[in-house]
Design a protein around this motif. Structure first.
Motif, short mmCIF file in Angstrom:
data_model
loop_
_atom_site.label_atom_id
_atom_site.label_comp_id
_atom_site.label_asym_id
_atom_site.label_seq_id
_atom_site.Cartn_x
_atom_site.Cartn_y
_atom_site.Cartn_z
N UNK A 1 16.69 12.41 4.04
CA UNK A 1 16.40 13.29 3.14
C UNK A 1 15.10 14.37 3.24
N UNK A 2 14.59 14.16 4.84
CA UNK A 2 13.39 14.93 5.09
C UNK A 2 12.23 14.27 4.93
N UNK A 3 11.94 13.13 4.47
CA UNK A 3 10.54 12.37 4.24
C UNK A 3 10.24 11.81 5.87
N UNK A 4 8.84 12.06 6.17
CA UNK A 4 8.38 11.43 7.20
C UNK A 4 7.40 10.36 6.94
N UNK A 5 7.31 9.28 7.78
CA UNK A 5 6.04 8.25 7.58
C UNK A 5 4.67 9.23 7.79
N UNK A 6 3.74 8.74 7.16
CA UNK A 6 2.39 9.19 7.31
C UNK A 6 1.67 8.36 8.38
N UNK A 7 1.30 8.97 9.54
CA UNK A 7 0.74 8.04 10.37
C UNK A 7 -0.48 7.43 9.78
N UNK A 8 -0.97 6.30 10.27
CA UNK A 8 -1.90 5.56 9.88
C UNK A 8 -2.27 5.30 8.34
N UNK A 9 -1.19 5.56 7.37
CA UNK A 9 -1.46 5.34 6.15
C UNK A 9 -0.89 3.99 5.74
N UNK A 10 -1.54 3.46 4.85
CA UNK A 10 -0.95 1.94 4.46
C UNK A 10 -1.29 2.22 2.66
N UNK A 11 0.02 1.88 1.94
CA UNK A 11 -0.01 2.18 0.70
C UNK A 11 -0.82 0.56 0.22
N UNK A 12 -1.54 0.80 -0.84
CA UNK A 12 -2.41 -0.19 -1.38
C UNK A 12 -2.36 -0.31 -2.89
N UNK A 13 -2.64 -1.67 -3.46
CA UNK A 13 -2.46 -1.67 -4.82
C UNK A 13 -3.52 -2.75 -5.27
N UNK A 14 -4.00 -2.46 -6.51
CA UNK A 14 -5.11 -3.32 -7.09
C UNK A 14 -4.25 -4.63 -7.77
N UNK A 15 -4.92 -5.61 -7.38
CA UNK A 15 -4.11 -7.02 -7.76
C UNK A 15 -5.02 -7.36 -8.93
#
Length: 131
Positions: A117-131
């Motif tokens: 659908x036209x999305x591309x990975x963001x190079x060197x990006x890592x999703x994170x969340x607060x635990x």
């Protein structure tokens, strides 16, 4: 099949619970909070079949620059029929003037779906969340 699409319609806790639990998202156990979350979302795009909520896409945005496709859910009985693609296309059309429309697929198997659908990975990006 004929599907009805809408934006920002009122959603009941019961139908949100049913949809979220149908795909085994634990947040379905918090139906009252889900209702509030949908009301607080920037946009909610829905799909119905014969009045039943079968899919939704919700977004969060800053009003001008960045939008996040936060939730995309399609009831298992309706997966593979193009409903998710239609919802994403509606999101993309709505946010066409935003420089950034982001999504964080929760499962690796969904990456190809979004790439198609036209999305591309963001190079060197890592999703994170607060635990």
């Amino acid at each position: 099949m004929n599907f009805q699409y809408a934006t920002n319609e009122s959603l009941t806790p019961e139908e949100l619970k049913e949809l979220f639990l149908s795909i085994r998202w634990f947040s379905g156990h918090y139906s009252q909070k889900l209702t509030q979350a949908m009301e607080n979302s920037s946009m909610v795009f829905t799909a119905r079949h014969r009045g039943k909520l079968i899919a939704l896409a919700s977004t969060l945005d800053d009003g001008v620059l960045t939008a996040y496709l936060h939730n995309l859910l399609v009831h298992p009985d309706y997966q593979g029929l193009g409903i998710g693609r239609t919802l994403v296309k509606k999101v993309k059309e709505y946010y066409k003037d935003y420089p950034y429309l982001l999504v964080i697929p929760e499962e690796k198997r969904n990456i190809a779906f979004f790439e198609d659908l036209g999305f591309e990975p963001i190079e060197n990006a890592i999703p994170m969340q607060n635990k």
